[in-house]
Design a protein around this motif. Sequence first.
Motif, PDB file in Angstrom:
ATOM      1  N   TYR A 134      47.698   1.114  51.126  1.00  0.00           N
ATOM      2  CA  TYR A 134      47.274  -0.377  51.242  1.00  0.00           C
ATOM      3  C   TYR A 134      46.181  -1.047  50.772  1.00  0.00           C
ATOM      4  N   HIS A 142      45.981  -9.903  51.314  1.00  0.00           N
ATOM      5  CA  HIS A 142      46.215 -10.559  52.844  1.00  0.00           C
ATOM      6  C   HIS A 142      44.999 -10.876  53.627  1.00  0.00           C
ATOM      7  N   ARG A 147      45.398  -7.716  57.557  1.00  0.00           N
ATOM      8  CA  ARG A 147      44.885  -6.309  57.158  1.00  0.00           C
ATOM      9  C   ARG A 147      44.503  -5.548  58.462  1.00  0.00           C
ATOM     10  N   ALA A 150      47.760  -4.404  60.001  1.00  0.00           N
ATOM     11  CA  ALA A 150      48.266  -3.191  59.379  1.00  0.00           C
ATOM     12  C   ALA A 150      47.703  -1.953  59.393  1.00  0.00           C
TER      13      ALA A 150
END
Length: 206
Positions: A134, A142, A147, A150
Amino acid sequence: MAAAAGAFSMREVLDAFRRCVTEQREVLLEPYLSGWRGLIRFLQRLGTVFSFISKDALAKVTLLESHRQRHNFVSLQSMVEQELSAGPAALRARPDSGCRTVLRLHRALRWLQLFLEGLHSGEPRTSVLCTDAYNASLAAHHPWVIRKAATLAFCALPSREAFLESMNVGPPEEAVAMLGEAIPYIGDVYGITQELFERHKLLDLP
């Protein structure tokens, strides 16, 4: 949604991405979208952790399929050429363009490619694999709030064995072997798209 229906097997993703690239190195949209529908089903099998990605990807796939059917686009290259024919400024002014939609999917495909490579490598800590993938792909696009959410969500990921089982292709060793087949095809599609968008200065479409 049709994209989420039916039994899933990662083999369908392999088969779709295998059919994506022509001898002329063009990316065919029909198998590209088919491959993405398979990847979305894979994410949905893993629960709510990936819902922020799978929901967005499903919306983008639906929009791109609409573009493909409306304009009879066969390849990614033909779509880019047609949308650029009105001029770069006009393209940038269109929030629903096919190019912008593909760019969002392209970034997510990179994350999935890196994550699947990590699963194939044998690293057991899926939270580390997913976070590293990611951070090397989607995170830059993002906002901080997403972030952070996630990264926290990735801490609750299931084990590597659970991921391999969710691919629905047999024992773990068969899943690993199938990943070894699929990843180069996904990487090829990613590489061709990256080069195409870079050449036409489309990698920063708003």
